[in-house]
Design a protein around this motif. Structure first.
Motif, PDB file in Angstrom:
ATOM      1  N   MET A   1       0.684  -1.112   0.001  1.00  0.00           N
ATOM      2  CA  MET A   1      -0.157   0.036  -0.058  1.00  0.00           C
ATOM      3  C   MET A   1       0.818   1.247  -0.075  1.00  0.00           C
ATOM      4  O   MET A   1       1.818   1.227   0.911  1.00  0.00           O
ATOM      5  N   ARG A   2       0.459   2.169  -0.785  1.00  0.00           N
ATOM      6  CA  ARG A   2       1.356   3.429  -0.941  1.00  0.00           C
ATOM      7  C   ARG A   2       0.857   4.473   0.013  1.00  0.00           C
ATOM      8  O   ARG A   2      -0.167   4.430   0.511  1.00  0.00           O
ATOM      9  N   SER A   3       1.968   5.274   0.611  1.00  0.00           N
ATOM     10  CA  SER A   3       1.557   6.337   1.434  1.00  0.00           C
ATOM     11  C   SER A   3       0.912   7.570   0.723  1.00  0.00           C
ATOM     12  O   SER A   3       0.826   7.643  -0.469  1.00  0.00           O
ATOM     13  N   ALA A   4       0.307   8.500   1.591  1.00  0.00           N
ATOM     14  CA  ALA A   4      -0.449   9.467   0.926  1.00  0.00           C
ATOM     15  C   ALA A   4       0.429  10.296   0.174  1.00  0.00           C
ATOM     16  O   ALA A   4       0.108  10.744  -1.001  1.00  0.00           O
ATOM     17  N   GLY A   5       1.825  10.316   0.673  1.00  0.00           N
ATOM     18  CA  GLY A   5       2.694  11.232  -0.151  1.00  0.00           C
ATOM     19  C   GLY A   5       3.052  10.544  -1.482  1.00  0.00           C
ATOM     20  O   GLY A   5       3.322  11.358  -2.259  1.00  0.00           O
ATOM     21  N   GLU A   6       3.446   9.211  -1.364  1.00  0.00           N
ATOM     22  CA  GLU A   6       3.779   8.545  -2.770  1.00  0.00           C
ATOM     23  C   GLU A   6       2.543   8.816  -3.727  1.00  0.00           C
ATOM     24  O   GLU A   6       2.692   8.944  -4.926  1.00  0.00           O
ATOM     25  N   ALA A   7       1.413   8.627  -3.353  1.00  0.00           N
ATOM     26  CA  ALA A   7       0.029   8.706  -4.087  1.00  0.00           C
ATOM     27  C   ALA A   7       0.048  10.156  -4.710  1.00  0.00           C
ATOM     28  O   ALA A   7      -0.080  10.351  -5.786  1.00  0.00           O
ATOM     29  N   ALA A   8       0.402  10.974  -3.669  1.00  0.00           N
ATOM     30  CA  ALA A   8       0.283  12.671  -4.116  1.00  0.00           C
ATOM     31  C   ALA A   8       1.345  12.668  -5.323  1.00  0.00           C
ATOM     32  O   ALA A   8       1.203  13.353  -6.268  1.00  0.00           O
ATOM     33  N   ARG A   9       2.706  12.300  -4.949  1.00  0.00           N
ATOM     34  CA  ARG A   9       3.577  12.248  -6.167  1.00  0.00           C
ATOM     35  C   ARG A   9       3.495  11.725  -7.319  1.00  0.00           C
ATOM     36  O   ARG A   9       3.751  12.256  -8.481  1.00  0.00           O
ATOM     37  N   ALA A  10       2.707  10.673  -7.416  1.00  0.00           N
ATOM     38  CA  ALA A  10       2.172   9.613  -8.295  1.00  0.00           C
ATOM     39  C   ALA A  10       1.417  10.808  -9.142  1.00  0.00           C
ATOM     40  O   ALA A  10       1.417  10.722 -10.556  1.00  0.00           O
ATOM     41  N   ALA A  11       0.282  11.365  -8.721  1.00  0.00           N
ATOM     42  CA  ALA A  11      -0.492  11.908  -9.313  1.00  0.00           C
ATOM     43  C   ALA A  11      -0.111  13.271  -9.809  1.00  0.00           C
ATOM     44  O   ALA A  11      -0.473  13.699 -10.848  1.00  0.00           O
ATOM     45  N   ILE A  12       0.938  13.938  -9.299  1.00  0.00           N
ATOM     46  CA  ILE A  12       1.457  15.179  -9.874  1.00  0.00           C
ATOM     47  C   ILE A  12       2.197  14.599 -11.176  1.00  0.00           C
ATOM     48  O   ILE A  12       2.336  15.535 -12.207  1.00  0.00           O
ATOM     49  N   GLY A  13       3.115  13.772 -10.928  1.00  0.00           N
ATOM     50  CA  GLY A  13       3.861  13.137 -12.068  1.00  0.00           C
ATOM     51  C   GLY A  13       2.858  12.741 -13.288  1.00  0.00           C
ATOM     52  O   GLY A  13       3.250  13.167 -14.472  1.00  0.00           O
ATOM     53  N   GLU A  14       1.685  12.330 -12.933  1.00  0.00           N
ATOM     54  CA  GLU A  14       0.851  12.011 -14.198  1.00  0.00           C
ATOM     55  C   GLU A  14       0.396  13.392 -14.668  1.00  0.00           C
ATOM     56  O   GLU A  14       0.155  13.556 -15.942  1.00  0.00           O
ATOM     57  N   ALA A  15      -0.094  14.389 -13.753  1.00  0.00           N
ATOM     58  CA  ALA A  15      -0.498  15.606 -14.253  1.00  0.00           C
ATOM     59  C   ALA A  15       0.430  16.251 -15.157  1.00  0.00           C
ATOM     60  O   ALA A  15       0.216  16.824 -16.143  1.00  0.00           O
ATOM     61  N   ARG A  16       1.797  16.466 -14.570  1.00  0.00           N
ATOM     62  CA  ARG A  16       2.879  16.804 -15.467  1.00  0.00           C
ATOM     63  C   ARG A  16       3.053  16.245 -16.691  1.00  0.00           C
ATOM     64  O   ARG A  16       3.066  16.874 -18.023  1.00  0.00           O
ATOM     65  N   ARG A  17       2.949  15.029 -16.986  1.00  0.00           N
ATOM     66  CA  ARG A  17       2.982  14.251 -18.324  1.00  0.00           C
ATOM     67  C   ARG A  17       1.755  14.681 -18.931  1.00  0.00           C
ATOM     68  O   ARG A  17       2.152  14.944 -20.360  1.00  0.00           O
ATOM     69  N   HIS A  18       0.672  14.801 -18.601  1.00  0.00           N
ATOM     70  CA  HIS A  18      -0.355  15.293 -19.418  1.00  0.00           C
ATOM     71  C   HIS A  18      -0.425  16.751 -19.991  1.00  0.00           C
ATOM     72  O   HIS A  18      -0.441  16.880 -21.068  1.00  0.00           O
ATOM     73  N   VAL A  19       0.168  17.710 -18.717  1.00  0.00           N
ATOM     74  CA  VAL A  19       0.349  19.209 -19.380  1.00  0.00           C
ATOM     75  C   VAL A  19       1.370  19.364 -20.473  1.00  0.00           C
ATOM     76  O   VAL A  19       1.276  19.915 -21.275  1.00  0.00           O
ATOM     77  N   LEU A  20       2.759  18.202 -20.408  1.00  0.00           N
ATOM     78  CA  LEU A  20       3.628  18.557 -21.432  1.00  0.00           C
ATOM     79  C   LEU A  20       3.141  17.903 -22.600  1.00  0.00           C
ATOM     80  O   LEU A  20       3.563  18.211 -23.758  1.00  0.00           O
ATOM     81  N   SER A  21       2.504  16.763 -22.629  1.00  0.00           N
ATOM     82  CA  SER A  21       2.177  16.171 -23.837  1.00  0.00           C
ATOM     83  C   SER A  21       0.998  17.007 -24.713  1.00  0.00           C
ATOM     84  O   SER A  21       1.126  17.199 -25.959  1.00  0.00           O
TER      85      SER A  21
END
Length: 54
Positions: A1-21
């Protein structure tokens, strides 16, 4: 199970990839720069990922 911080980092990383795409599809450099820096949500997403060392 991921911590809240890990989940937040993953979500921000996905958002970054989306914005840059989307930015990659903007041919005009002035519009691309505006998309990345003048749209508050996009600017903040990139700021958050740079703080995380990405």
């Amino acid at each position: 199970m991921r911590s809240a911080g890990e989940a937040a980092r993953a979500a921000i990383g996905e958002a970054r990839r989306h914005v840059l795409s989307i930015a990659d599809r903007i041919d005009d450099p002035v519009y691309r720069e505006s998309f990345l820096k003048s749209v508050p949500e996009n600017r903040r997403t990139l700021e958050l990922t740079s703080m995380d060392g990405r």
